[in-house]
Write a protein that holds these residues in place. Sequence first.
Motif, short mmCIF file in Angstrom:
data_model
loop_
_atom_site.label_atom_id
_atom_site.label_comp_id
_atom_site.label_asym_id
_atom_site.label_seq_id
_atom_site.Cartn_x
_atom_site.Cartn_y
_atom_site.Cartn_z
N PHE A 238 -9.06 -16.63 28.76
CA PHE A 238 -8.07 -16.31 27.73
C PHE A 238 -8.79 -16.17 26.39
O PHE A 238 -9.31 -17.14 25.83
N ASN A 239 -8.82 -14.94 25.86
CA ASN A 239 -9.50 -14.65 24.60
C ASN A 239 -8.61 -13.68 23.82
O ASN A 239 -8.41 -12.54 24.22
N VAL A 240 -8.07 -14.14 22.71
CA VAL A 240 -7.11 -13.32 21.98
C VAL A 240 -7.41 -13.36 20.48
O VAL A 240 -7.82 -14.39 19.94
N THR A 241 -7.25 -12.20 19.82
CA THR A 241 -7.35 -12.08 18.36
C THR A 241 -5.97 -11.70 17.84
O THR A 241 -5.34 -10.79 18.37
N ILE A 242 -5.53 -12.42 16.79
CA ILE A 242 -4.17 -12.21 16.27
C ILE A 242 -4.26 -11.73 14.82
O ILE A 242 -4.94 -12.33 13.99
N TRP A 243 -3.54 -10.61 14.53
CA TRP A 243 -3.36 -10.14 13.15
C TRP A 243 -2.05 -10.71 12.60
O TRP A 243 -1.03 -10.73 13.31
N TYR A 244 -2.06 -11.15 11.34
CA TYR A 244 -0.83 -11.58 10.69
C TYR A 244 -0.89 -11.18 9.22
O TYR A 244 -1.97 -10.96 8.66
N GLY B 98 0.79 -1.22 0.00
CA GLY B 98 0.00 0.00 0.00
C GLY B 98 0.82 1.26 0.00
O GLY B 98 0.26 2.35 0.00
N ASN B 99 2.15 1.18 0.02
CA ASN B 99 3.00 2.36 0.09
C ASN B 99 4.17 2.22 -0.84
O ASN B 99 4.56 1.11 -1.23
N PRO B 100 4.77 3.36 -1.20
CA PRO B 100 6.07 3.28 -1.88
C PRO B 100 7.08 2.57 -0.98
O PRO B 100 6.93 2.53 0.24
N GLU B 101 8.10 2.01 -1.59
CA GLU B 101 9.03 1.16 -0.83
C GLU B 101 9.68 1.89 0.33
O GLU B 101 9.97 1.31 1.36
N SER B 102 9.87 3.18 0.19
CA SER B 102 10.54 3.93 1.25
C SER B 102 9.66 4.10 2.49
O SER B 102 10.15 4.51 3.53
N LYS B 103 8.37 3.81 2.39
CA LYS B 103 7.46 4.05 3.51
C LYS B 103 6.85 2.77 4.07
O LYS B 103 5.89 2.81 4.80
N ILE B 104 7.42 1.60 3.70
CA ILE B 104 6.88 0.34 4.22
C ILE B 104 7.24 0.22 5.70
O ILE B 104 8.39 0.39 6.08
N ASN B 105 6.25 -0.09 6.52
CA ASN B 105 6.43 -0.23 7.97
C ASN B 105 5.74 -1.51 8.42
O ASN B 105 4.59 -1.50 8.82
N GLU B 106 6.46 -2.63 8.33
CA GLU B 106 5.82 -3.92 8.60
C GLU B 106 5.89 -4.26 10.09
O GLU B 106 6.90 -4.03 10.76
N ILE B 107 4.79 -4.84 10.56
CA ILE B 107 4.66 -5.32 11.94
C ILE B 107 4.68 -6.83 11.91
O ILE B 107 4.11 -7.46 11.02
N LEU B 108 5.37 -7.46 12.90
CA LEU B 108 5.41 -8.91 12.97
C LEU B 108 4.01 -9.48 13.16
O LEU B 108 3.55 -10.34 12.42
N ALA B 109 3.30 -9.00 14.16
CA ALA B 109 1.95 -9.48 14.46
C ALA B 109 1.33 -8.49 15.44
O ALA B 109 2.02 -7.63 16.01
N ALA B 110 0.03 -8.61 15.63
CA ALA B 110 -0.69 -7.77 16.59
C ALA B 110 -1.64 -8.66 17.37
O ALA B 110 -2.26 -9.58 16.82
N TYR B 111 -1.73 -8.39 18.72
CA TYR B 111 -2.52 -9.23 19.62
C TYR B 111 -3.54 -8.35 20.34
O TYR B 111 -3.19 -7.35 20.95
#
Length: 944
Positions: free
Chosen positions: A279-285, A256-269
Amino acid sequence: MADSTNEQSSFWTQANALLRKNLIFQKRNMKTNIRLVLFPLVLCLLLVLIQVLVNTQLDKPSNRCGCICVDTGKGPCEKKCGIEYSTLEQASSCPIPHPPEWLPLLQVPSPQFRAVRTDFTSYGDLPGDSCRKTGSCPVTTLVTGNNQTFGQTVAGNMFSRPLNIDSSDLLYSLADNALGSETDTRFTNFLDTAFLSNVPIDILQPQCSSNSQISVTIQLGATALEKDIRCAQGLQLWRNSSSEINSELYKGYLKGNPESKINEILAAYDFVNSKDNLFNVTIWYNSTYRSDTGNQPLNLIRVARSINLASNAYLQSLLGPTAEMLFEFVKEMPKPETKLRLDFSSLLGPLFFTWVIVQLFPVVLISLVYEKEHKLRIMMKMHGLGDGPYWMISYAYFLAISSIYMLCFVLFGSAVGLNFFRLNDYSIQFVFYFLYINLQICLAFLVADWFSSVKTATVVGYMMVFGTGLLGGFLFQFFLEDSSFSKAGVIAMELFPGFSLYRGLYEFSQYAFNGNYMGTGGMEWKDLNDSNNGMREVLIILAVEWLVVFGVAYYADQVVSSGTNPLSFLRKKQKNLQSSFRKPSLRRQGSKVFVQMEKLDVDQEREKVEQLLLESSTSHSIICNNLKKIYPSRDGNPEKFAVRELSLALPQGECFGMLGPNGAGKTSFINMMIGLIKPSSGTAYVQGLDIRTDMDRIYTSMGVCPQHDLLWETLTGREHLLFYGRLKNLKGAALTQAVEESLKSVNLFHGGVADRKAGKYSGGMKRRLSVAISLIGDPKVVYMDEPSTGLDPASRNMLWNVVKRAKQNRAIILTTHSMEEAEHLCDRLGIFVDGSLQCVGNPKELKGRYGGSYVFTMTTSPTHEEEVENLVNQLSPNATKVYQISGTQKFELPKNDIRIADVFEAVGNAKSRFTVQAWGLADTTLEDVFIKVAKGSQADSTLS
C-alpha cells in the motif's frame, strides 16, 4: 601668475570645524531634542494605557469562564466553573483538561466551486455546469496509479457505506461516515467551526435521494447544537497519470482563476505501485485555506480524515466490507484557564509607529532648509567649507540623531512590555530601522533642494508624516491583505519609501500578534525565506533606494549650489544650434556700440590687466580679465547682459568701491568672484588662482561680508568666529588670539557681548560681527556688500576705522550706496551702469573729470527771475539752468569760465538793485558725479 600663500585647510580640519559647530548648536537645542526623544516614550505609554483599558473591558465576567453554584446539601452552595457551565462566548477562556471530541471532517469545496466541465477542462466524465445553479454538483476526487483496476476498486470503497444514523450513539454512527464541511478551521480545535456555523455538514454518498437532509442534536457540555446534515454525492474519477492530475488541479485552483472558472477538487490519490500486499499512496489536498491574521495553513486537521478514507478503503478491498479502521474523533490538546487578551500595540503598530519614525523626516528637512533659507550653507562655503566635509558631517550628524531616536524608541517600547518589540528579533529590527533612517535622511537632502522657506517645508513635511501613515493604514494595507492583488503590484507600491516602512512594520506586527497568540516567538531571520513574508523584499528595496537617492541627492545639491541647470549639457547643445542661425551682424553691431561707450580710464585699466597677465608674478591680489555674465533668455525675454567684459586689477592694500544703480551688475560680479555663479566668458584671478577651476583654494584666502547678516541665532559671537577661524586653518593659541582680536576690533569683546547669542544682538552688533567674520583668518581678499547698512553714526564711524585698518595688507572690494562711505574708505571707485564699467579712478579724479562746474543757486521774488538769469549769463555764457521754481533757480557754471571772486562781486551788485533772499555756490559732489555718469550712460544705452 603667483600662487596663493595661504595654506588650505584639510578635509578633516573642515570636518572638525563643522562638527564642533553642530555639537554646540545641538546643545543649545537640548529642550527640543528631549521633546523629540520623549515622543516615542509618550506614544508607547499611551499604547500600554490603551492596552490596559482594552484588557479590562475584555476581562468582564461575561467573557470569563462560566460558573454555577451547586447545592451540595451541606450548607452554602459550591461554586463550580468549567466549559460545561459556559456559553460559547465564555468557553474560550475556560480551562479544558478534557477537550471535547469532534467528528473527523473533510475540507469539502463549496457547491458553487465544485468541479464541472469548462472550456479549460475537457474531461467528459465531469458533470455539466448546470448543477451549480441547483447546488447539486458532486464532490470530485481524482484517482491514478500504475494499476487502474486496483486503484478504482480501492477508491470505490471510500464512500460506499450506506447512511445509518443511530440516535443512541449519534457521534459514533456519524463518525463511521465520510463527513465534510466547507467552513474554515481555526488555530485550535476546541470549538470546531463546522458545528458552530449555519452551514450544513455534508455526508458523502455514492448517490443522494431526493430527501437527503436530516437534522441532529449534538450535546456539547450544557449546550445543545442543532446541525443539519445533507447528502453530497461523492464522485471518483480516474486519470491516467499524476501529471494530468497536476494540470487539472492547477487549472481549477481557487486563486488562479476568475471566480467564474474555479474548479475545486476535494482531493487526489495516486496509488503509485500499490497492490494487494503493498500500500503506497500520495494524497493531494488544498492548503490555501489560511487565517485572516497570518499565513499558517488551517485545514491540516482535516487532512487526517482523507488519509483514513484511503487506508480504510484499502483494508476493505483486502478483507471485505466488514473490515474497518475506525476513526471516531479528533480533539485538541488540553489547556489551562486563559484570559482574553488583545495585543493592541501589534494591531495598531504599523500606523502609530509609522508616524513615530517618519516624524524624523521634517526634523532633518527643516534643519537643511533653515541653512538654505538663511544662506548659511553659502556662507560656510564662501569661507572654505568644501562639499565633502559638509556632506560627511551633516549626514553623520543626522544619522546619529536618528539612531539615538530609534534606539530610544525600541528601548522604550521593550521596557513598557510591547510585544511588537519584545518578540521580534532585535537584529532584524536594527537592520530594518537602520536602512530606513538612512534612506529618510537622503530623501530629506533631496527634497530640501525644492524648498526655500522653512514654513513651507514644515507644512509639507508634516503633511507627509500624517499622509504616509494614513495612506499606509487605509490604502496600502488593503492591498496587502487582498489575496487577489498581485505580489508584483505590492512590490511596485513599496517603491514609495513610506509604504516600504509600513510593510516592514506590518510584518513585525503580524508576527508579534501571532507569536503572542500562539505562545511562540516573533519574526526571526529564517522567516525571511517564507514566500508570504515581505520583509526580505522590503530590505532589498530600502538598500537599493538608499544608494540611488543618495547619488541623486548629491548630484542635485551640486547643481543647486553651482546655479546650473541639471540638463545644462542639453541646453548648451541647443544654444549652439540656435547660434548657427543667428545673424552675425547683430553681434558685431552690439560690440561696436559697446566699444564706443568705453571711456579712456576704462581702456587704460584694460591695458593694465593685459600687461599684468603677461608678467610671471604680480603684487595684485585680484585681476579680472574680460569677465562676462549673460543670463539666458526665459519666457520670451531676451538675453540679459549682467556683466559686460569687465577688466579690473586690484593691488594688495587697496579698497575698491563699486557704485551703481540697482540692477547695474554689481551683485552678479560679486557672485562670480565668490564662486556662486560661473562666468559666461572671461575669468578672474584671485591671488593667482583662477575662479573657474580653483575656487576651493580661493575660499581659504577669501572673506565675505554679505549684505544681510547670515548668522545662527543660537550661536554666540565668539562661537561664530571660532567656527570660521577653524575653516581658515587657525588652530590652538593662534585661533584664540585671532578671535579675541577680531572681537575687540569691532567692540564686541567686553561686557559679555562675545558670549551672548547672536539672536539677541542688535542690528548694529550683528553687522559688526559679520565684518569680523569676513576678516577672521587674515584673508588676502575681502568682499563687503554694503557693510554699514543700518548702523548708527557712531557704529558706522567705528566700522569705517576697522575697514581702514584691515585694507593695509589685503584687497577689499566694497559695494555701497553711500557716497560718504565710498569717499571715506575707497582708494579707487568704479561706477557700473548696465553691466559695464563706465569710469574708474580715485574720488578726486572722478570729481575733477566729471564735475568740472560749480552749482550756483539764487532765490528772489518771481519778478526778478529774468534779472538773475542775465546776471548768470554775464558771468558765463556757457551756463546751464538745471532748476527753477517760485523764484529759486539753479545753474551749472563751467569752472574754466569764471572766478569765484567775480561771482561774489556780481552778487553784491545784484543786491543793490533787487532783493536777494538766498544764494550759494557749491563745488560738484561725488553724488553729482554718480548721477551724471549714470544718466549719461543710460541715455547712451537707450540710443544704441
